[in-house]
Design a protein around this motif. Sequence first.
Motif, mmCIF file in Angstrom:
data_model
loop_
_atom_site.group_PDB
_atom_site.id
_atom_site.type_symbol
_atom_site.label_atom_id
_atom_site.label_comp_id
_atom_site.label_asym_id
_atom_site.label_seq_id
_atom_site.Cartn_x
_atom_site.Cartn_y
_atom_site.Cartn_z
ATOM 1 N N ALA A 134 12.466 -3.828 -1.235
ATOM 2 C CA ALA A 134 12.676 -2.403 -1.484
ATOM 3 C C ALA A 134 12.232 -2.053 -2.898
ATOM 4 O O ALA A 134 11.616 -0.997 -3.128
ATOM 5 N N GLN A 135 12.551 -2.951 -3.835
ATOM 6 C CA GLN A 135 12.167 -2.683 -5.223
ATOM 7 C C GLN A 135 10.640 -2.692 -5.362
ATOM 8 O O GLN A 135 10.056 -1.832 -6.049
ATOM 9 N N GLU A 137 8.453 -2.014 -3.015
ATOM 10 C CA GLU A 137 7.949 -0.809 -2.365
ATOM 11 C C GLU A 137 8.109 0.385 -3.300
ATOM 12 O O GLU A 137 7.220 1.241 -3.410
ATOM 13 N N HIS A 138 9.223 0.442 -3.956
ATOM 14 C CA HIS A 138 9.473 1.529 -4.897
ATOM 15 C C HIS A 138 8.472 1.464 -6.056
ATOM 16 O O HIS A 138 7.927 2.509 -6.483
ATOM 17 N N LEU A 139 8.233 0.243 -6.551
ATOM 18 C CA LEU A 139 7.270 0.077 -7.646
ATOM 19 C C LEU A 139 5.846 0.484 -7.192
ATOM 20 O O LEU A 139 5.089 1.116 -7.925
ATOM 21 N N GLU A 140 5.496 0.073 -5.956
ATOM 22 C CA GLU A 140 4.170 0.395 -5.450
ATOM 23 C C GLU A 140 4.028 1.913 -5.254
ATOM 24 O O GLU A 140 2.985 2.487 -5.508
ATOM 25 N N LYS A 141 5.090 2.560 -4.811
ATOM 26 C CA LYS A 141 5.041 4.003 -4.641
ATOM 27 C C LYS A 141 4.899 4.681 -6.009
ATOM 28 O O LYS A 141 4.165 5.658 -6.152
ATOM 29 N N SER A 142 5.679 4.155 -6.989
ATOM 30 C CA SER A 142 5.581 4.770 -8.305
ATOM 31 C C SER A 142 4.220 4.514 -8.942
ATOM 32 O O SER A 142 3.709 5.351 -9.685
#
Length: 146
Positions: A134-135, A137-142
């Motif tokens: 999840a982290q 994915e969040h980093l990739e989205k950011s």
Amino acid sequence: MDVNEVFSRLFDHRPFLRGEIEFFRKEFEEKRGDREVEQLFRSLELITEIKEGQIEKIVNSSDDNLPRTIADVQVALHMCEDTLETEKKFVSEELLAKKRGERRVRLAAVQQDVQEKLKLLEDSYQEKEQAMRAQFEHLEKSAGYL
């Protein structure tokens, strides 16, 4: 009177003591009589009778019965030894079976404990893996990769 004669009359009690001792001895002998001598003779007769007749009977009886008695005692001793050996074997086998059962129970408890800890570790690992995904994915989205 001479001083020796006066001294002898006053302090020399030998004639008086001699008479008293003789009187005591006569009284003692009359009252007791020959009881001790009679008892000694009776004892001697009894001992002679035992010596002449009873000892022979005892020896013959012992010769007749002792070998059988000894054999019976040896058989009883052998039976006791066999019983003790059987008991030792039975007790040791029981003890071994009991100890084996205890070890099986302990092994099962340890295996159960290991399985529970392993499950906890796997659950914890999966939770950490999901959190890291999840982290990321969040980093990739950011970062704009997705």
